[in-house]
Motif scaffolding. Structure first.
Motif, PDB file in Angstrom:
ATOM      1  N   MET A   1      65.746  14.335  87.501  1.00  0.00           N
ATOM      2  CA  MET A   1      65.272  14.020  86.165  1.00  0.00           C
ATOM      3  C   MET A   1      65.618  15.128  85.175  1.00  0.00           C
ATOM      4  N   GLU A   2      65.720  16.368  85.652  1.00  0.00           N
ATOM      5  CA  GLU A   2      66.025  17.471  84.754  1.00  0.00           C
ATOM      6  C   GLU A   2      67.428  17.358  84.172  1.00  0.00           C
ATOM      7  N   VAL A   3      68.357  16.808  84.937  1.00  0.00           N
ATOM      8  CA  VAL A   3      69.737  16.681  84.475  1.00  0.00           C
ATOM      9  C   VAL A   3      69.802  15.746  83.273  1.00  0.00           C
ATOM     10  N   LYS A   4      69.025  14.683  83.275  1.00  0.00           N
ATOM     11  CA  LYS A   4      69.050  13.721  82.185  1.00  0.00           C
ATOM     12  C   LYS A   4      68.586  14.317  80.864  1.00  0.00           C
ATOM     13  N   LYS A   5      67.830  15.378  80.900  1.00  0.00           N
ATOM     14  CA  LYS A   5      67.325  15.999  79.681  1.00  0.00           C
ATOM     15  C   LYS A   5      68.353  16.915  79.031  1.00  0.00           C
ATOM     16  N   LYS A   6      69.384  17.308  79.781  1.00  0.00           N
ATOM     17  CA  LYS A   6      70.378  18.239  79.263  1.00  0.00           C
ATOM     18  C   LYS A   6      71.480  17.490  78.544  1.00  0.00           C
ATOM     19  N   LYS A   7      71.864  18.012  77.391  1.00  0.00           N
ATOM     20  CA  LYS A   7      72.983  17.424  76.649  1.00  0.00           C
ATOM     21  C   LYS A   7      74.277  17.857  77.316  1.00  0.00           C
ATOM     22  N   PHE A   8      75.290  17.007  77.226  1.00  0.00           N
ATOM     23  CA  PHE A   8      76.576  17.394  77.783  1.00  0.00           C
ATOM     24  C   PHE A   8      77.629  17.426  76.697  1.00  0.00           C
ATOM     25  N   TRP A   9      78.668  18.193  76.956  1.00  0.00           N
ATOM     26  CA  TRP A   9      79.705  18.452  75.969  1.00  0.00           C
ATOM     27  C   TRP A   9      80.688  17.304  75.931  1.00  0.00           C
ATOM     28  N   LYS A  10      81.039  16.861  74.733  1.00  0.00           N
ATOM     29  CA  LYS A  10      82.011  15.788  74.531  1.00  0.00           C
ATOM     30  C   LYS A  10      83.070  16.324  73.582  1.00  0.00           C
ATOM     31  N   ASN A  11      84.343  16.108  73.902  1.00  0.00           N
ATOM     32  CA  ASN A  11      85.364  16.572  72.966  1.00  0.00           C
ATOM     33  C   ASN A  11      85.819  15.414  72.083  1.00  0.00           C
ATOM     34  N   ILE A  12      86.353  15.735  70.929  1.00  0.00           N
ATOM     35  CA  ILE A  12      86.703  14.713  69.940  1.00  0.00           C
ATOM     36  C   ILE A  12      87.845  13.830  70.437  1.00  0.00           C
ATOM     37  N   GLY A  13      88.714  14.370  71.296  1.00  0.00           N
ATOM     38  CA  GLY A  13      89.789  13.553  71.849  1.00  0.00           C
ATOM     39  C   GLY A  13      89.241  12.399  72.670  1.00  0.00           C
ATOM     40  N   THR A  14      88.248  12.686  73.503  1.00  0.00           N
ATOM     41  CA  THR A  14      87.615  11.635  74.308  1.00  0.00           C
ATOM     42  C   THR A  14      86.887  10.642  73.417  1.00  0.00           C
ATOM     43  N   ILE A  15      86.172  11.138  72.428  1.00  0.00           N
ATOM     44  CA  ILE A  15      85.450  10.261  71.500  1.00  0.00           C
ATOM     45  C   ILE A  15      86.423   9.306  70.809  1.00  0.00           C
ATOM     46  N   LEU A  16      87.508   9.843  70.272  1.00  0.00           N
ATOM     47  CA  LEU A  16      88.488   8.988  69.584  1.00  0.00           C
ATOM     48  C   LEU A  16      89.110   7.968  70.524  1.00  0.00           C
ATOM     49  N   TYR A  17      89.418   8.387  71.741  1.00  0.00           N
ATOM     50  CA  TYR A  17      89.987   7.468  72.729  1.00  0.00           C
ATOM     51  C   TYR A  17      89.025   6.311  73.011  1.00  0.00           C
ATOM     52  N   LEU A  18      87.762   6.622  73.225  1.00  0.00           N
ATOM     53  CA  LEU A  18      86.766   5.582  73.513  1.00  0.00           C
ATOM     54  C   LEU A  18      86.589   4.644  72.315  1.00  0.00           C
ATOM     55  N   VAL A  19      86.491   5.219  71.129  1.00  0.00           N
ATOM     56  CA  VAL A  19      86.287   4.402  69.930  1.00  0.00           C
ATOM     57  C   VAL A  19      87.489   3.502  69.667  1.00  0.00           C
ATOM     58  N   MET A  20      88.704   4.047  69.791  1.00  0.00           N
ATOM     59  CA  MET A  20      89.894   3.227  69.555  1.00  0.00           C
ATOM     60  C   MET A  20      89.993   2.110  70.582  1.00  0.00           C
ATOM     61  N   SER A  21      89.661   2.392  71.836  1.00  0.00           N
ATOM     62  CA  SER A  21      89.678   1.349  72.872  1.00  0.00           C
ATOM     63  C   SER A  21      88.658   0.260  72.560  1.00  0.00           C
ATOM     64  N   TYR A  22      87.478   0.680  72.152  1.00  0.00           N
ATOM     65  CA  TYR A  22      86.406  -0.265  71.839  1.00  0.00           C
ATOM     66  C   TYR A  22      86.761  -1.135  70.634  1.00  0.00           C
ATOM     67  N   LEU A  23      87.239  -0.509  69.564  1.00  0.00           N
ATOM     68  CA  LEU A  23      87.533  -1.265  68.349  1.00  0.00           C
ATOM     69  C   LEU A  23      88.796  -2.116  68.473  1.00  0.00           C
ATOM     70  N   ASP A  24      89.681  -1.753  69.391  1.00  0.00           N
ATOM     71  CA  ASP A  24      90.866  -2.577  69.638  1.00  0.00           C
ATOM     72  C   ASP A  24      90.575  -3.676  70.653  1.00  0.00           C
ATOM     73  N   ALA A  25      89.308  -3.877  70.968  1.00  0.00           N
ATOM     74  CA  ALA A  25      88.867  -4.910  71.914  1.00  0.00           C
ATOM     75  C   ALA A  25      89.551  -4.746  73.269  1.00  0.00           C
ATOM     76  N   PHE A  26      89.767  -3.497  73.666  1.00  0.00           N
ATOM     77  CA  PHE A  26      90.309  -3.161  74.973  1.00  0.00           C
ATOM     78  C   PHE A  26      91.716  -3.704  75.206  1.00  0.00           C
ATOM     79  N   GLU A  27      92.470  -3.889  74.142  1.00  0.00           N
ATOM     80  CA  GLU A  27      93.849  -4.341  74.304  1.00  0.00           C
ATOM     81  C   GLU A  27      94.746  -3.223  74.797  1.00  0.00           C
TER      82      GLU A  27
END
Length: 108
Positions: free
Chosen positions: A1-27
């Motif tokens: 349960m302690e692990v769930k309370k800790k924030k984890f690091w996300k880089n902008i490259g991963t964020i952009l990749y996920l968002v572009m995949s999502y908004l492109d409807a996974f094409e």
């Protein structure tokens, strides 16, 4: 349960990749769209890209660096709410990461 309370690091490259995949409807969730960071030694804005020295890069990577994706400011504005959500909410980030991963594994 302690692990769930800790924030984890996300880089902008991963964020952009996920968002572009999502908004492109996974094409286009293939591995070629993953955003990598390539370090440039002694960056000089007066030099052309071909004249700059990049760290740990082979000739194939050098070739594909020139064929990137260009996003207009209006497209980034359209992505901004989803980007903000993924930066703010670890549950949404994890859920979208898993969804993109499932589409990569089972594209049909």
């Amino acid at each position: 349960m302690e692990v769930k309370k800790k924030k984890f690091w996300k880089n902008i490259g991963t964020i952009l990749y996920l968002v572009m995949s999502y908004l492109d409807a996974f094409e286009g969730t293939d591995e070629d769209r993953i955003i990598d960071y390539n370090w440039i030694y002694y960056f000089d804005p007066n030099l052309s890209f071909d004249d700059m020295v990049l760290y740990n890069i082979n000739s194939m990577d050098q070739k594909f660096l020139m064929s990137g994706v260009i996003k207009k400011a209006t497209e980034i504005e359209e992505m901004s709410q989803t980007i903000e959500l993924l930066l703010r909410d670890d549950v949404s980030f994890t859920a979208l990461s898993q969804m993109v991963s499932s589409f990569q594994s089972h594209y049909c």
